[in-house]
Write a protein that holds these residues in place. Structure first.
Motif, PDB file in Angstrom:
ATOM      1  N   PHE A  15       0.879  -1.155   0.000  1.00  0.00           N
ATOM      2  CA  PHE A  15       0.000   0.000   0.000  1.00  0.00           C
ATOM      3  C   PHE A  15       0.928   1.220   0.000  1.00  0.00           C
ATOM      4  N   HIS A  69       0.763   5.404   0.440  1.00  0.00           N
ATOM      5  CA  HIS A  69       0.040   6.656   0.652  1.00  0.00           C
ATOM      6  C   HIS A  69       0.978   7.799   0.305  1.00  0.00           C
ATOM      7  N   ILE A 107      -2.855  10.757  12.198  1.00  0.00           N
ATOM      8  CA  ILE A 107      -2.255  10.223  10.979  1.00  0.00           C
ATOM      9  C   ILE A 107      -1.958  11.364   9.992  1.00  0.00           C
ATOM     10  N   GLU A 163      -1.813  11.923   6.748  1.00  0.00           N
ATOM     11  CA  GLU A 163      -2.612  12.325   5.587  1.00  0.00           C
ATOM     12  C   GLU A 163      -3.888  13.058   6.002  1.00  0.00           C
ATOM     13  N   TRP A 164      -4.119  13.121   7.320  1.00  0.00           N
ATOM     14  CA  TRP A 164      -5.301  13.835   7.846  1.00  0.00           C
ATOM     15  C   TRP A 164      -4.963  15.258   8.290  1.00  0.00           C
ATOM     16  N   HIS A 181      -6.430  10.931  -2.251  1.00  0.00           N
ATOM     17  CA  HIS A 181      -6.862  10.691  -0.869  1.00  0.00           C
ATOM     18  C   HIS A 181      -7.891  11.752  -0.488  1.00  0.00           C
ATOM     19  N   HIS A 182      -8.278  11.787   0.795  1.00  0.00           N
ATOM     20  CA  HIS A 182      -9.334  12.714   1.228  1.00  0.00           C
ATOM     21  C   HIS A 182      -9.002  14.179   0.906  1.00  0.00           C
ATOM     22  N   TYR A 192      -6.037   3.251  -4.675  1.00  0.00           N
ATOM     23  CA  TYR A 192      -6.880   3.789  -3.621  1.00  0.00           C
ATOM     24  C   TYR A 192      -7.559   5.005  -4.229  1.00  0.00           C
ATOM     25  N   TRP A 231      -9.537   0.572  -4.417  1.00  0.00           N
ATOM     26  CA  TRP A 231      -9.666   0.569  -2.959  1.00  0.00           C
ATOM     27  C   TRP A 231     -10.404   1.843  -2.537  1.00  0.00           C
ATOM     28  N   ASP A 281     -12.765   4.028   0.167  1.00  0.00           N
ATOM     29  CA  ASP A 281     -12.589   4.182   1.623  1.00  0.00           C
ATOM     30  C   ASP A 281     -13.657   5.119   2.194  1.00  0.00           C
ATOM     31  N   ASP A 300      -8.779  -0.598   9.772  1.00  0.00           N
ATOM     32  CA  ASP A 300      -7.370  -0.243   9.593  1.00  0.00           C
ATOM     33  C   ASP A 300      -6.529  -0.895  10.693  1.00  0.00           C
ATOM     34  N   TRP A 330      -0.132   6.722   7.727  1.00  0.00           N
ATOM     35  CA  TRP A 330      -0.151   6.179   6.357  1.00  0.00           C
ATOM     36  C   TRP A 330       0.679   7.094   5.465  1.00  0.00           C
TER      37      TRP A 330
HETATM   38  O1  H79 Z   1      -6.082   5.924   4.112  1.00  0.00           O
HETATM   39  C1  H79 Z   1      -5.894   5.568   5.449  1.00  0.00           C
HETATM   40  C2  H79 Z   1      -6.603   6.507   6.368  1.00  0.00           C
HETATM   41  O2  H79 Z   1      -6.355   7.866   6.087  1.00  0.00           O
HETATM   42  C3  H79 Z   1      -8.019   6.157   6.072  1.00  0.00           C
HETATM   43  N1  H79 Z   1      -8.002   4.715   5.903  1.00  0.00           N
HETATM   44  C4  H79 Z   1      -6.630   4.296   5.798  1.00  0.00           C
HETATM   45  C5  H79 Z   1      -6.466   3.173   4.801  1.00  0.00           C
HETATM   46  C6  H79 Z   1      -8.956   6.613   7.091  1.00  0.00           C
HETATM   47  N2  H79 Z   1      -9.885   7.503   6.843  1.00  0.00           N
HETATM   48  N3  H79 Z   1     -10.569   7.698   7.918  1.00  0.00           N
HETATM   49  N4  H79 Z   1     -10.080   6.945   8.843  1.00  0.00           N
HETATM   50  C7  H79 Z   1      -9.054   6.227   8.397  1.00  0.00           C
HETATM   51  C8  H79 Z   1     -10.592   6.972  10.180  1.00  0.00           C
HETATM   52  C9  H79 Z   1      -9.913   8.155  10.755  1.00  0.00           C
HETATM   53  C10 H79 Z   1      -9.873   8.396  12.029  1.00  0.00           C
HETATM   54  C11 H79 Z   1      -9.043   9.440  12.540  1.00  0.00           C
HETATM   55 FE1  H79 Z   1      -9.476  11.191  13.214  1.00  0.00          FE
HETATM   56  C12 H79 Z   1      -8.359  10.404  11.782  1.00  0.00           C
HETATM   57  C13 H79 Z   1      -8.633   9.503  13.885  1.00  0.00           C
HETATM   58  C14 H79 Z   1      -7.728  10.577  13.960  1.00  0.00           C
HETATM   59  C15 H79 Z   1      -7.557  11.143  12.669  1.00  0.00           C
HETATM   60  C16 H79 Z   1     -11.179  11.927  12.390  1.00  0.00           C
HETATM   61  C17 H79 Z   1     -10.346  12.965  12.744  1.00  0.00           C
HETATM   62  C18 H79 Z   1     -11.481  11.225  13.581  1.00  0.00           C
HETATM   63  C19 H79 Z   1     -10.814  11.857  14.586  1.00  0.00           C
HETATM   64  C20 H79 Z   1     -10.126  12.922  14.083  1.00  0.00           C
END
Ligand code: H79
Length: 487
Positions: free
Chosen positions: A73, A75, A94, A96-97, A144-145, A188, A245, A247, A288, A310
């Motif tokens: 995988f 990212h 994480i 990528e968030w 991605h998001h 993805y 993939w 999500d 995950d 990721w």
């Molecule tokens: O691509 C990877 C992650 O970015 C994606 N799935 C994997 C494969 C994923 N998207 N959403 N999530 C996983 C759940 C996310 C939860 C969290 Fe949060 C993100 C916990 C902390 C940061 C969102 C923001 C919930 C709480 C804060």
């Protein structure tokens, strides 16, 4: 530098200094471990193979996936530049968030594209690494998001080819390298969340609550004018796509999901759909990093990552050790699943070297012991997985599940593969079964020398020769009478 001068220098100077003078004095990158900063020239683009024909049956469609067991995988997106830090402060969670966690407005975040220039990206090197790690398929974030396309999209200019100084399509280069190496290639694609678009799910800080986007029709407009056309591009321009993939299926009704299913089926009928579209796909995706406690029927896959993010984060170098990755791979295979294991390349296009090195160690083990993993069947036992504690409780006050890690078993008709992670002083105690044993040998032993079994009080012990053992794990092959184990 001439050889004579070099050898006379060597008498006077420590070796490392000689090496630095000889090969150039580059310091090691503290983030990825790379020594070089030299850019890698782009490959010459050659035609890609055509998409695969429609499979004759679901079994036919799933055949490669059931054989593969281990995938890479990747990212990779704009988030690898901030790498877990925004305005000089670390952002938790994480990598990528980061746009979401730091509530970065689109106007600011999108500026990351103007500096994204991963000149050390080398598709060939990534795919070679995956192959050497024993991985049979690669799944990369095409979007991605954050909403940024990592390929040359004609649907949105917010993509790596049009919006960055890099001005290349790494997905195209990877597709080509995968075709050359016989590695399956998939994408993805974040179908529901898109923080760049007013109608995409997830960006509430710029565009307000998601339910309003649903009600106003903005979400459907996003799906129909960006997500669906981009999935169409990915399935049309990159050769055979082994899987998509999807999500986080936010607001993904059956009808909305079905549009993606129809699109995939119409363009590449051999392309699998994962378990997170929102409507049922070709296999189940676990949570995950979640490995089930016991065997699961059907086709399934564990998405998991090498560290705790990721996308690349500069302060997360807590890579899983080779022995841990190997245990998880064999554990998952013995329960009937696949392991899709993630790496997060840097903004220079480098997969962190220590992370690579750990994967390559697993690959070397697999070169010897591949028969126990690829295409191998589930464990016919189950007692090796673990048990519920009689004392300890989990967070829901239920008995805590304790995983055992001594051994795992995979199978083929008439053959059992016991991968032994912890070998007791007295040898390996075979679990009870009725079949007669024909032969027992180590998979690493090319001569397949039979290892005698001693039986005392109905307990069968196998004592493999200690001098030839691998420090991580060893596979004991037990050939039995009959295809299936009888207990
Ligand atoms: O691509 C990877 C992650 O970015 C994606 N799935 C994997 C494969 C994923 N998207 N959403 N999530 C996983 C759940 C996310 C939860 C969290 Fe949060 C993100 C916990 C902390 C940061 C969102 C923001 C919930 C709480 C804060």
């Amino acid at each position: 530098m001439n050889t004579k001068l070099k050898s006379s220098l060597a008498l006077l100077l420590p070796l490392s200094l000689v090496a630095a003078l000889t090969y150039g004095c580059s310091t090691k990158c503290t983030m990825c471990g790379s020594r070089s900063t030299a850019s890698v020239p782009p490959p010459v683009l050659t035609p890609l193979p055509p998409a695969l024909p429609a499979p004759a049956s679901q079994d036919d469609k799933m055949a490669w996936f059931r054989e593969a067991k281990f995938g890479l995988f990747i990212h990779w997106g704009l988030y690898c530049q901030p790498a877990g830090e925004w305005q000089g402060k670390p952002v938790a969670g994480i990598g990528e968030w980061i746009m979401n966690r730091a509530q970065i407005p689109v106007s600011e975040y999108s500026r990351l594209a103007t500096t994204f220039n991963p000149v050390q990206f080398d598709a060939e090197a990534w795919v070679q690494m995956a192959e050497d790690a024993g991985m049979k398929y690669i799944v990369i974030t095409s979007k991605h998001h954050e909403g940024f396309a990592m390929y040359h999209s004609l649907v949105s200019p917010y993509n790596i080819y049009d919006a960055t100084p890099f001005h290349r399509d790494p997905i195209r280069e990877l597709a080509q390298a995968c075709a050359r190496h016989g590695i399956k290639f998939g994408f993805y694609y974040s179908q529901a969340q898109d923080w760049h678009e007013p109608g995409g799910a997830g960006n509430t800080w710029d565009f307000g609550p998601d339910d309003a986007k649903d009600k106003s029709g903005a979400y459907d407009k996003y799906l129909q004018t960006k997500a669906e056309p981009q999935v169409r591009e990915l399935l049309s321009n990159y050769g055979p796509v082994c899987l998509i993939w999807f999500d986080t299926p936010r607001m993904m009704t059956k009808e909305r999901g079905q549009r993606f299913v129809d699109l995939v089926h119409s363009l590449q009928p051999a392309c699998l759909i994962d378990g997170r579209l929102g409507t049922s796909g070709d296999y189940v995706s676990t949570g995950d990093n979640v490995i089930p406690n016991a065997t699961l029927d059907g086709d399934w896959e564990v998405p998991a990552t090498m560290n705790h993010t990721w996308g690349f984060k500069k302060d997360d170098t807590d890579w899983k050790a080779p022995s841990d990755v190997l245990f998880k791979l064999v554990d998952i295979a013995s329960k009937g699943g696949n392991y899709l294991l993630n790496v997060g390349p840097t903004s220079q296009g480098i997969i962190p070297l220590e992370c690579q090195s750990n994967l390559l160690t697993v690959g070397r083990w697999l070169k010897v012991n591949h028969e126990a993993v690829y295409g191998a069947g589930r464990s016919p036992f189950g007692e090796e997985f673990g048990d519920y504690s009689t004392k300890l409780k989990d967070k829901n006050n239920k008995p805590l599940y304790l995983s055992y890690t001594d051994w795992r078993c995979t199978s083929r008709p008439g053959k059992l593969y016991f991968t032994i992670f912890k070998l007791g002083r007295d040898g390996f105690e075979l679990p009870a079964f009725k079949n007669e044993i024909k032969r027992t040998y180590l998979l690493s032993d090319a001569s397949q020398t039979d290892i005698p079994i001693t039986t005392t009080n109905n307990v069968r012990l196998v004592q493999p020769p200690r001098n030839s053992l691998n420090a991580m794990a060893n596979v004991l092959v037990v050939e039995i009478n009959g295809d299936q184990v009888e207990r």
